[in-house]
Design an enzyme around this catalytic site. Structure first.
Site, short mmCIF file in Angstrom:
data_model
loop_
_atom_site.label_atom_id
_atom_site.label_comp_id
_atom_site.label_asym_id
_atom_site.label_seq_id
_atom_site.Cartn_x
_atom_site.Cartn_y
_atom_site.Cartn_z
N GLU A 1 -8.39 1.52 -1.13
CA GLU A 1 -9.30 0.56 -0.50
C GLU A 1 -9.14 -0.86 -1.06
O GLU A 1 -10.09 -1.52 -1.46
CB GLU A 1 -10.75 1.03 -0.63
CG GLU A 1 -10.99 2.33 0.12
CD GLU A 1 -12.43 2.80 0.07
OE1 GLU A 1 -12.83 3.54 0.98
OE2 GLU A 1 -13.16 2.43 -0.87
N VAL A 2 -7.91 -1.32 -1.08
CA VAL A 2 -7.60 -2.65 -1.60
C VAL A 2 -7.69 -3.66 -0.47
O VAL A 2 -7.04 -3.53 0.56
CB VAL A 2 -6.19 -2.67 -2.22
CG1 VAL A 2 -5.86 -4.06 -2.73
CG2 VAL A 2 -6.09 -1.64 -3.33
#
Length: 605
Positions: free
Chosen positions: A322-323
Site C-alpha cells: 500500500e505504497v
C-alpha cells in the site's frame, strides 16, 4: 488496516445442537482412543519431569483449576510423567496416555510436552476423574499465528502478556506484532530517540476512526506509548516459555507517518508532519519514505540492527504494501533513482526499495517477510510473503519458490464485524466464526511445501481497549487454531462449536471477554418475483429458534417463530427486531435493524 472493500457476503454453515462432549479438546487432536477407567488427581501426587519449568507450569495450572497442589520432581516415582520419545511426531507433536494409575506425556521436544499439557488441562476440572484415553497429536502447520496491530491503538505490556498466554493455550505459536504505522511507533530504538519521544504520541481522540478531527493548533500529543527494549525482552522471554515466537513488523516504505513525523527529512517532501490520529487514507499526508535518498537506508540499518538484537526468531516483517507512489513520481531524488537503476517505473522502485531493505535485514542474520503485493516487477528473491487479500497471491508466490503465510482477509481478519454492523463498529465487512473455520491455507493450488501456515490478523483502528481486543479475537481465534493445527479430515463444524463452547468457562474464569455473535440470526432482505421485498432469516448454527417483530416491540419466544419461508414486510413497518432462542432461553443479542437499509442492500445485489 489494509485498504479495500469487500462485498458483504454472508457465509452460512449448517450445524447440530451444541451439547458439550465428554472430550472437548480444542484444537481437536489427530487421534483419540478412549480406554477403560479414569484417572483421579489427588493431593499426594507428584509430577516427574526433566523440564522443571514445564512441571511447575502444569502444577500451577492444576492448582488454579482444582485447588490440588501437586509436587514436582526431576526423577523418582510419581503419577504424571514427562517422557522422551515420539520422534515421529516432530518437534511439536506429543502422545498423551491417561491410565487409571498414571499419566504419561511423551514428546520428542519440550514443545510437545507443553502442548500435551494444554490438552490435559482442557480435561479439568473433573470431579469424577479424567477419562482414560490415548491421544496422538501433531500440528498440520508450523506457523499458527495471531497478528496484533499496536500502532492504531497502544496496548500495555500486561495486555500483551495476557494475550500471549491465551493464544498459547490453544497451540497458537506465532505472535506477529505490528509495531509501526501512521498512528504510532511502538518500539524503543536507542540510536533514533525521536521515534518514541515524537512518533509514539498523537493527539487524543475517541470514536469512529473515519473522519477523526484533525489536531487543533498547539494541541498536545498525549495519547500513545511504546515498549522499552527491556519490555520487549520480557515479552519475548514470556512468549518463549509458552513456545510462542514473536515476529516484529517495521512497516516501510508506506504506513510510515510516525517515522516521518519523528524525522521529516526521511520523506520526499521533507515537510513537518504529525502522527495521525485517525483515518490514514488522506493523500495530503506524506506517509511514504523517500526511496531515492540513501539516508533512508542508513536509518533503516540502525533500526533493524536493534530490532534483530531484541527478537531471536528467524523472521522480521518489513511491511511493504500500500505504497502511495504519487510522491515518488514527483520527487527528484526518486526520479534520479529510477533512472540510475534503469527501473521502468515507480512500481519497480517499490521492488528496488524492498530489495535493499531485505539485504539489510539479512545482514543481521534474519529472514525477511512482507505483505504480498501484486506488482508487475518481480518479487524480491528469498523473501517470504504474507498473503492478505486472498490466498491466490500466496499460491502464486509459493509456486514461485517463496515461503508463504496465509492470512486472507475474508477468512482471517479479526477486525471485521461478526454480525450486523449496527451492533459493532468493525470496518469494511463481515468475518463470521464459520468463515474462520472454513479457512484453508492450501486453497487455490498453493504449493504445500512452501506454505508455512496461517494466522488471524487483528487491525485495531476500532479496537480501543483490552475488552474489545478480547471480544474481537475470541472465539474466532479458536476456529483458526483448529484449522491450523488439526488434520483437515478431522474438521467438523458442529463438533467444533461444541468443543468451543466447552472453552467458555475457561474464558470466564480468566476474565476474558468473547463474542457470541454466532448465535445471533442472519437477516437479509430479498426481492421477490413481484418486485416486493421480503425478509429471510437464517442461523449460523442449528438448534436455534428465531423470533421476530415488525412493530418495534422486543420479541421473545412467544412472538412469531421463523419457519424458513420469506416473511413479507408489513405496510408501515420501518424496523425488524429479531432474537434467537436455544432450549427456551435467549441466545445472543436482540437485533434491531432498519428495513430501509436492508432493502437498499438487497437492491444493490
Amino acid at each position: 488496516m489494509k485498504s479495500f472493500l469487500f462485498g458483504c457476503i454472508v457465509f452460512i454453515c449448517a450445524a447440530s445442537p451444541l451439547a458439550a462432549q465428554n472430550i472437548s479438546i480444542l484444537p481437536v487432536p489427530a487421534k483419540t482412543v478412549r480406554t477403560k477407567g479414569s484417572f483421579v488427581i489427588k493431593q499426594s501426587m507428584r509430577i516427574v519431569a526433566p523440564d522443571t519449568a514445564l512441571a511447575k507450569l502444569l502444577a500451577a495450572s492444576v492448582r488454579e483449576l482444582t485447588g490440588i497442589d501437586l509436587k514436582t520432581a526431576a526423577t523418582g516415582p510419581g503419577s504424571i510423567y514427562f517422557l522422551q520419545g515420539a520422534d515421529s511426531l516432530g518437534n511439536e507433536g506429543y502422545r498423551l496416555e491417561i491410565l487409571p494409575g498414571r499419566i504419561n506425556i511423551i514428546s520428542h521436544q519440550p514443545a510437545g510436552w507443553f502442548y500435551g499439557i494444554q490438552s490435559l488441562l482442557q480435561l479439568l476440572p473433573a470431579e469424577r476423574g479424567i477419562p482414560c484415553m490415548e491421544i496422538t497429536d501433531r500440528p498440520r502447520f508450523a506457523w499458527r499465528g495471531l497478528m496484533l496491530d499496536v500502532s492504531r491503538h497502544f496496548f500495555s505490556k500486561a495486555v500483551i502478556l495476557s494475550y500471549i498466554d491465551q493464544m498459547a493455550k490453544y497451540k497458537l505459536n506465532t505472535f506477529h506484532l505490528h509495531l509501526t504505522d501512521n498512528q504510532g511507533w511502538r518500539i524503543e530504538i536507542k540510536s533514533m530517540p525521536k521515534l518514541t519521544s515524537v512518533g509514539a504520541w498523537r493527539v487524543p481522540r475517541t470514536g469512529y476512526w473515519k473522519g477523526m478531527p484533525a489536531p487543533a493548533p498547539g494541541e498536545a500529543a498525549t495519547d500513545g506509548g511504546f515498549y522499552s527494549q527491556d519490555d520487549i525482552r520480557e515479552m519475548v522471554q514470556y512468549a518463549a516459555k509458552r513456545f510462542v515466537t514473536i515476529v516484529p513488523e517495521i512497516d516501510v516504505p508506506g504506513h510510515s507517518l510516525a517515522l516521518i513525523a519523528s524525522y521529516p527529512e526521511l520523506s520526499c517532501t521533507k515537510q513537518p508532519q504529525q502522527v495521525l490520529a485517525g483515518d490514514p487514507w488522506n493523500t495530503s499526508r506524506a506517509n511514504v519514505l523517500c526511496a531515492g535518498n540513501d539516508s533512508i537506508y542508513a536509518a533503516l540499518d540502525k533500526i533493524f540492527t536493534e530490532v534483530a538484537a531484541l527478537f531471536p526468531g528467524e523472521y522480521i516483517h518489513v511491511g511493504g504494501d500500500e505504497v502511495q507512489r504519487i510522491y515518488w513520481n514527483k520527487c527528484p531524488h526518486c526520479k534520479r533513482r529510477i533512472n540510475s537503476e534503469r527501473l521502468k517505473s515507480a512500481e519497480a522502485l517499490q521492488t528496488y526499495f524492498i530489495g535493499r531493505v531485505a539485504k539489510i535485514v539479512e545482514s543481521k542474520g534474519k529472514k525477511v517477510m512482507g505483505w504480498y503485493e501484486n506488482l508487475d516487477s518481480s518479487m524480491v528473491p528469498g523473501m517470504a510473503q504474507m498473503s492478505w487479500k486472498n490466498t491466490k497471491g500466496g499460491a502464486l508466490a509459493s509456486q514461485a519458490g517463496h515461503k508463504v503465510v496465509m492470512t486472507p482477509a475474508f477468512f482471517t481478519y479479526l477486525d471485521f464485524y461478526q454480525n450486523d454492523p449496527s451492533l459493532e463498529n468493525g470496518p469494511f465487512t463481515v468475518c463470521r466464526l464459520s468463515s474462520c473455520y472454513a479457512f484453508d491455507p492450501l486453497a487455490d493450488g498453493a504449493l504445500e511445501t512452501n506454505v508455512l501456515g496461517g494466522q488471524g490478523s487483528l487491525w485495531t483502528e476500532q479496537v480501543p481497549n483490552e475488552r474489545k481486543l478480547q471480544y474481537m479475537t475470541w472465539p474466532r481465534a479458536l476456529a483458526l487454531a483448529e484449522v491450523l493445527w488439526s488434520p483437515r479430515d478431522s474438521l467438523n463444524w458442529p463438533r467444533f462449536t461444541g468443543r468451543m463452547e466447552a472453552q467458555f468457562p475457561r474464558f470466564d474464569r480468566a476474565g476474558v471477554k468473547y463474542a457470541t455473535a454466532y448465535l445471533e440470526p442472519l437477516v437479509n432482505a430479498v426481492i421477490m418475483p413481484d418486485s416486493t421485498y421480503c425478509i429471510r432469516l437464517a442461523a449460523e448454527v442449528e438448534g436455534l429458534d428465531i423470533h421476530y417483530s415488525f412493530d418495534d416491540t422486543s420479541p421473545d419466544n412467544f412472538y412469531p417463530r421463523y419457519t424458513g419461508a420469506p416473511v413479507a414486510i408489513p405496510k408501515g413497518a420501518h424496523h425488524i427486531r429479531v432474537i434467537s432462542y436455544r432450549q427456551g432461553r435467549p441466545a445472543g443479542r436482540e437485533l434491531n435493524l432498519d428495513l430501509a437499509e436492508l432493502t437498499k442492500k438487497a437492491a444493490r445485489k
